[in-house]
Write a protein that holds these residues in place. Structure first.
Motif, PDB file in Angstrom:
ATOM      1  N   LYS A   1      64.072  24.600 -38.922  1.00  0.00           N
ATOM      2  CA  LYS A   1      62.897  25.473 -38.951  1.00  0.00           C
ATOM      3  C   LYS A   1      63.307  26.918 -39.210  1.00  0.00           C
ATOM      4  N   SER A   2      64.470  27.315 -38.706  1.00  0.00           N
ATOM      5  CA  SER A   2      64.833  28.723 -38.839  1.00  0.00           C
ATOM      6  C   SER A   2      66.320  28.922 -38.560  1.00  0.00           C
ATOM      7  N   ILE A   3      66.836  30.047 -39.046  1.00  0.00           N
ATOM      8  CA  ILE A   3      68.249  30.391 -38.852  1.00  0.00           C
ATOM      9  C   ILE A   3      68.318  31.717 -38.092  1.00  0.00           C
TER      10      ILE A   3
ATOM     11  N   GLY B   1      69.494  35.059 -30.995  1.00  0.00           N
ATOM     12  CA  GLY B   1      69.457  36.288 -31.780  1.00  0.00           C
ATOM     13  C   GLY B   1      68.223  36.587 -32.585  1.00  0.00           C
ATOM     14  N   ALA B   2      67.218  35.689 -32.643  1.00  0.00           N
ATOM     15  CA  ALA B   2      66.015  36.064 -33.399  1.00  0.00           C
ATOM     16  C   ALA B   2      65.241  37.076 -32.562  1.00  0.00           C
ATOM     17  N   LYS B   3      65.400  38.339 -32.934  1.00  0.00           N
ATOM     18  CA  LYS B   3      64.921  39.439 -32.102  1.00  0.00           C
ATOM     19  C   LYS B   3      63.401  39.429 -31.940  1.00  0.00           C
ATOM     20  N   VAL B   4      62.735  38.654 -32.779  1.00  0.00           N
ATOM     21  CA  VAL B   4      61.281  38.667 -32.764  1.00  0.00           C
ATOM     22  C   VAL B   4      60.705  38.266 -31.401  1.00  0.00           C
ATOM     23  N   LEU B   5      61.460  37.502 -30.613  1.00  0.00           N
ATOM     24  CA  LEU B   5      61.023  37.142 -29.258  1.00  0.00           C
ATOM     25  C   LEU B   5      62.167  37.358 -28.270  1.00  0.00           C
TER      26      LEU B   5
ATOM     27  N   TRP C   1      52.244  40.618 -30.560  1.00  0.00           N
ATOM     28  CA  TRP C   1      51.934  41.330 -31.811  1.00  0.00           C
ATOM     29  C   TRP C   1      53.120  42.187 -32.212  1.00  0.00           C
ATOM     30  N   THR C   2      53.615  41.991 -33.440  1.00  0.00           N
ATOM     31  CA  THR C   2      54.817  42.706 -33.864  1.00  0.00           C
ATOM     32  C   THR C   2      54.660  43.193 -35.308  1.00  0.00           C
ATOM     33  N   ASP C   3      55.784  43.413 -36.012  1.00  0.00           N
ATOM     34  CA  ASP C   3      55.692  44.010 -37.355  1.00  0.00           C
ATOM     35  C   ASP C   3      56.034  43.020 -38.464  1.00  0.00           C
ATOM     36  N   VAL C   4      56.072  41.730 -38.146  1.00  0.00           N
ATOM     37  CA  VAL C   4      56.277  40.698 -39.176  1.00  0.00           C
ATOM     38  C   VAL C   4      55.205  39.619 -38.981  1.00  0.00           C
ATOM     39  N   ASN C   5      55.047  38.757 -39.993  1.00  0.00           N
ATOM     40  CA  ASN C   5      53.940  37.794 -39.968  1.00  0.00           C
ATOM     41  C   ASN C   5      54.090  36.666 -38.957  1.00  0.00           C
ATOM     42  N   GLY C   6      55.195  36.658 -38.223  1.00  0.00           N
ATOM     43  CA  GLY C   6      55.406  35.596 -37.242  1.00  0.00           C
ATOM     44  C   GLY C   6      56.889  35.302 -37.177  1.00  0.00           C
ATOM     45  N   ILE C   7      57.226  34.159 -36.592  1.00  0.00           N
ATOM     46  CA  ILE C   7      58.621  33.720 -36.626  1.00  0.00           C
ATOM     47  C   ILE C   7      58.876  33.246 -38.053  1.00  0.00           C
ATOM     48  N   MET C   8      59.931  33.748 -38.646  1.00  0.00           N
ATOM     49  CA  MET C   8      60.227  33.432 -40.039  1.00  0.00           C
ATOM     50  C   MET C   8      61.448  32.503 -40.093  1.00  0.00           C
ATOM     51  N   THR C   9      61.687  31.946 -41.268  1.00  0.00           N
ATOM     52  CA  THR C   9      62.808  31.015 -41.411  1.00  0.00           C
ATOM     53  C   THR C   9      64.164  31.724 -41.290  1.00  0.00           C
ATOM     54  N   ALA C  10      64.160  33.063 -41.360  1.00  0.00           N
ATOM     55  CA  ALA C  10      65.355  33.871 -41.092  1.00  0.00           C
ATOM     56  C   ALA C  10      64.852  35.290 -40.880  1.00  0.00           C
ATOM     57  N   ASP C  11      65.707  36.175 -40.372  1.00  0.00           N
ATOM     58  CA  ASP C  11      65.281  37.565 -40.227  1.00  0.00           C
ATOM     59  C   ASP C  11      64.934  38.118 -41.613  1.00  0.00           C
ATOM     60  N   PRO C  12      63.669  38.515 -41.841  1.00  0.00           N
ATOM     61  CA  PRO C  12      63.281  38.971 -43.177  1.00  0.00           C
ATOM     62  C   PRO C  12      64.045  40.210 -43.640  1.00  0.00           C
ATOM     63  N   ARG C  13      64.643  40.948 -42.684  1.00  0.00           N
ATOM     64  CA  ARG C  13      65.439  42.111 -43.107  1.00  0.00           C
ATOM     65  C   ARG C  13      66.728  41.658 -43.769  1.00  0.00           C
TER      66      ARG C  13
ATOM     67  N   MET D   1      47.744  40.140 -24.579  1.00  0.00           N
ATOM     68  CA  MET D   1      48.083  40.656 -25.912  1.00  0.00           C
ATOM     69  C   MET D   1      49.205  41.685 -25.750  1.00  0.00           C
ATOM     70  N   LYS D   2      50.393  41.365 -26.289  1.00  0.00           N
ATOM     71  CA  LYS D   2      51.514  42.293 -26.168  1.00  0.00           C
ATOM     72  C   LYS D   2      51.772  42.979 -27.513  1.00  0.00           C
ATOM     73  N   PHE D   3      51.846  44.290 -27.478  1.00  0.00           N
ATOM     74  CA  PHE D   3      52.109  45.054 -28.699  1.00  0.00           C
ATOM     75  C   PHE D   3      53.478  45.715 -28.583  1.00  0.00           C
ATOM     76  N   GLY D   4      54.358  45.427 -29.525  1.00  0.00           N
ATOM     77  CA  GLY D   4      55.719  45.966 -29.510  1.00  0.00           C
ATOM     78  C   GLY D   4      55.771  47.413 -29.995  1.00  0.00           C
ATOM     79  N   GLY D   5      56.981  47.978 -29.951  1.00  0.00           N
ATOM     80  CA  GLY D   5      57.179  49.396 -30.270  1.00  0.00           C
ATOM     81  C   GLY D   5      56.597  49.831 -31.613  1.00  0.00           C
ATOM     82  N   THR D   6      56.804  49.004 -32.649  1.00  0.00           N
ATOM     83  CA  THR D   6      56.286  49.428 -33.959  1.00  0.00           C
ATOM     84  C   THR D   6      54.755  49.346 -34.008  1.00  0.00           C
ATOM     85  N   SER D   7      54.179  48.487 -33.169  1.00  0.00           N
ATOM     86  CA  SER D   7      52.713  48.374 -33.150  1.00  0.00           C
ATOM     87  C   SER D   7      52.059  49.555 -32.422  1.00  0.00           C
TER      88      SER D   7
HETATM   89  P1  ADP Z   1      58.713  44.562 -31.375  1.00  0.00           P
HETATM   90  O1  ADP Z   1      58.983  46.027 -31.351  1.00  0.00           O
HETATM   91  O2  ADP Z   1      57.338  44.244 -31.858  1.00  0.00           O
HETATM   92  O3  ADP Z   1      59.069  43.873 -30.104  1.00  0.00           O
HETATM   93  P2  ADP Z   1      61.173  43.617 -32.542  1.00  0.00           P
HETATM   94  O4  ADP Z   1      61.850  44.621 -33.406  1.00  0.00           O
HETATM   95  O5  ADP Z   1      61.704  43.393 -31.173  1.00  0.00           O
HETATM   96  O6  ADP Z   1      59.622  43.976 -32.524  1.00  0.00           O
HETATM   97  O7  ADP Z   1      61.141  42.190 -33.286  1.00  0.00           O
HETATM   98  C1  ADP Z   1      60.619  42.083 -34.587  1.00  0.00           C
HETATM   99  C2  ADP Z   1      61.765  42.054 -35.586  1.00  0.00           C
HETATM  100  O8  ADP Z   1      62.531  40.873 -35.365  1.00  0.00           O
HETATM  101  C3  ADP Z   1      61.334  41.943 -37.030  1.00  0.00           C
HETATM  102  O9  ADP Z   1      61.089  43.199 -37.597  1.00  0.00           O
HETATM  103  C4  ADP Z   1      62.512  41.213 -37.699  1.00  0.00           C
HETATM  104  O10 ADP Z   1      63.346  42.077 -38.431  1.00  0.00           O
HETATM  105  C5  ADP Z   1      63.318  40.665 -36.532  1.00  0.00           C
HETATM  106  N1  ADP Z   1      63.606  39.226 -36.657  1.00  0.00           N
HETATM  107  C6  ADP Z   1      64.813  38.659 -36.446  1.00  0.00           C
HETATM  108  N2  ADP Z   1      64.774  37.351 -36.674  1.00  0.00           N
HETATM  109  C7  ADP Z   1      63.508  37.043 -37.024  1.00  0.00           C
HETATM  110  C8  ADP Z   1      62.843  35.829 -37.372  1.00  0.00           C
HETATM  111  N3  ADP Z   1      63.455  34.643 -37.413  1.00  0.00           N
HETATM  112  N4  ADP Z   1      61.521  35.910 -37.660  1.00  0.00           N
HETATM  113  C9  ADP Z   1      60.859  37.081 -37.618  1.00  0.00           C
HETATM  114  N5  ADP Z   1      61.453  38.266 -37.309  1.00  0.00           N
HETATM  115  C10 ADP Z   1      62.750  38.255 -37.018  1.00  0.00           C
END
Ligand code: ADP
Ligand code: ASP
Ligand code: MG
Length: 485
Positions: free
Chosen positions: A320-322, A274-278, A239-251, A7-13
């Motif tokens: 699936k995603s951008i 560039g999808a920072k989520v992973l 474990w991060t601060d969004v509901n999962g991999i999204m179809t684009a960066d929700p920000r 179980m990995k918890f990122g900075g915001t978690s």
């Molecule tokens: P953590 O600190 O948990 O590692 P990160 O900030 O590294 O979190 O990654 C989570 C962030 O990635 C989200 O807040 C979101 O803004 C960004 N992000 C970019 N692309 C996507 C995507 N396709 N789906 C979800 N999040 C994304």
């Protein structure tokens, strides 16, 4: 059944005491289901950035400025530890807080010592930079292990540097899989066998000689996958601060939908582009061992998140995603003569190789080659070397938009739809087919967010409910309707 779960918890978690307590509850939930977690944590939110800026400030000669940064970090960590102890209610005599504060002070004292040395010498080597950056995870992981123990979990701190063995490429060290597996067998598996909960920092490692290294920014995801692969876990949870991999960066795109399931291959492309989520390399150790990876929201743990699996389930939408990667540079290398003889491209790529400068995208014509590169301080030296072979021009502030989907190959007219949608935007380079699941193009950085929103509106207006969380989107629209927005 394999009960091991990383179980990995990122900075915001783990950004403050409230978030850390929430994390503890999520872990306790897994334990109560009979699972055996290994917890990997990042530094508290923003801490790595601040540590790096303390290092550069010190190296620029501003000793007081650097120490002011670490003083604030010391206070933040001490305060968090005190709040965690108070919340657990077990610390009547304050002895535990005093003990925590004592080791924290010792850590910050040694960090300050390094910064004073840096200010005197004035040169920040990659090795020292890694040493300074490592304090975030070193301190957060020990503090969180103690906090978990205070709430009654049988937690034990493991120094990640004794498990994650890497080479000496500071800043982006390469893990040594066999050595890591061996170390995990010694440092982690015995705890699990005794029913303990190992808690370790992500991002950091050490060479065989014990010199501290880091795996690159965002590298805690990578640690989770290395540990998962190394102990043959049944699952890896990010474990991060969004509901999962999204179809684009929700920000960037507030209408983004959660992708319920995605293939390893697609997730790897998204992460790389560039999808920072992973973290880009996260997927590899998990793919090799076929371990499912889940991306989950620590603020909304009931949500199903995204499941990353070996094979992509069928999806009727092409994408699936951008993803977007910003801060890129386009370099045009134009041969002065018609020299597209064999060996020309090799000579060009040898230069990038020598400078260890990765290239994202390439397009060629008879005499010219255009490449997209991460903007970095090596570019002038690369350009100088290349100019011995050809004319070289480069231009920064570019962005790469990458659209990923297993189903691109099966549908006609997709490229036409993509470029029709962004016809008002100047496209500099296009690539499709290098990987059959990605279509990417380069544009000006300032156009990137708008391009993503337009493409999202075009391609996700009728999402496949088997793949995307359409229900959540519908609820949001209803809530907004009720709120009169
Ligand atoms: P953590 O600190 O948990 O590692 P990160 O900030 O590294 O979190 O990654 C989570 C962030 O990635 C989200 O807040 C979101 O803004 C960004 N992000 C970019 N692309 C996507 C995507 N396709 N789906 C979800 N999040 C994304
Ligand atoms: N703390 C590190 C960073 O900010 C690693 C991580 O959070 O994944 O890059
Ligand atoms: Mg991250």
């Amino acid at each position: 059944m394999n009960r091991l779960v990383v179980m990995k918890f990122g900075g915001t978690s783990v950004e403050d005491a409230t978030a850390i307590l929430r994390t503890g509850k999520i872990v306790a939930g897994r334990l109560s289901k009979g699972l055996q977690p290994v917890v990997v944590v990042s530094a508290m939110a923003k801490v790595t950035d601040l540590l790096i800026s303390a290092a550069t400030t010190a190296a620029a000669g501003d000793r007081a400025g650097a120490l002011a940064i670490t003083e604030r970090l010391r206070i933040r960590h001490r305060d968090t530890a005190a709040q965690l102890a108070a919340a657990s209610g077990a610390q009547g005599d304050g002895a535990a807080v005093a003990a925590t504060h004592a080791w924290m002070d010792a850590q910050f004292d040694s960090l300050d010592e390094i910064l004073r040395g840096l200010a005197a010498v004035g040169e920040l080597t990659p090795r020292i930079s890694d040493m300074v950056a490592s304090y975030g995870e070193r301190i957060s992981s020990r503090m969180i292990a103690e906090a978990f123990a205070q709430t009654g979990l049988n937690a034990v701190h493991v120094d990640a540097r004794q498990c994650v063995v890497t080479d000496a490429q500071h800043g982006k060290a390469v893990p040594q899989d066999a050595a890591i597996e061996l170390q995990l067998r010694k440092q982690v598996l015995p705890h699990l066998a005794e029913g303990r909960l190992p808690v370790m920092g992500g991002f950091i490692g050490a060479t065989e000689q014990g010199v501290t290294t880091t795996l690159g920014r965002g590298g805690s995801d990578f640690t989770a996958a290395l540990v998962g692969g190394g102990i043959d876990a049944g699952a890896i949870e990010i474990w991060t601060d969004v509901n999962g991999i999204m179809t684009a960066d929700p920000r960037v795109c507030p209408d983004a939908l959660r992708v319920k399931t995605i293939s390893f291959e697609e997730a790897a492309e998204l992460a790389y582009f560039g999808a920072k989520v992973l973290h880009p390399a996260t997927i590899l150790p998990a793919v090799r061992k076929n371990i499912p990876v889940f991306v989950l929201n620590s603020r909304n743990p009931e949500n199903g998140g995204t499941r990353i699996t070996a094979l992509a389930p069928h999806c009727r939408s092409p994408f699936k995603s951008i993803a977007v990667k910003k801060r890129l540079t386009i370099m045009d290398v134009v041969a002065s003569r018609m020299l597209m003889s064999h060996g020309y491209l090799k000579a060009i790529f040898d230069v990038f190789d020598r400078h260890k400068c990765p290239v994202d995208m390439v397009s060629t014509s008879e005499v010219s080659v255009s490449l997209s590169l991460d903007s970095n301080e090596k570019l002038p030296a690369v350009a100088a070397d290349l100019s011995k072979l050809a004319d070289v021009k480069y231009e920064g502030r570019k962005a790469l938009v990458c659209m990923v989907g297993e189903n691109i190959r099966g549908q006609n007219g997709i490229a036409a739809r993509v470029f029709q949608t962004i016809r008002h935007i100047n496209v500099r380079m296009i690539s499709q087919g290098a990987s059959e699941i990605n279509m990417s193009f380069m544009i000006e950085e300032d156009d990137a967010d708008e391009a993503v929103r337009s493409l999202h509106a075009e391609f996700f207006s009728d999402p496949d409910p088997a793949i995307f969380d359409v229900e959540a989107a519908r609820q949001t629209v209803q809530e907004q309707g009720r709120a009169g927005r």
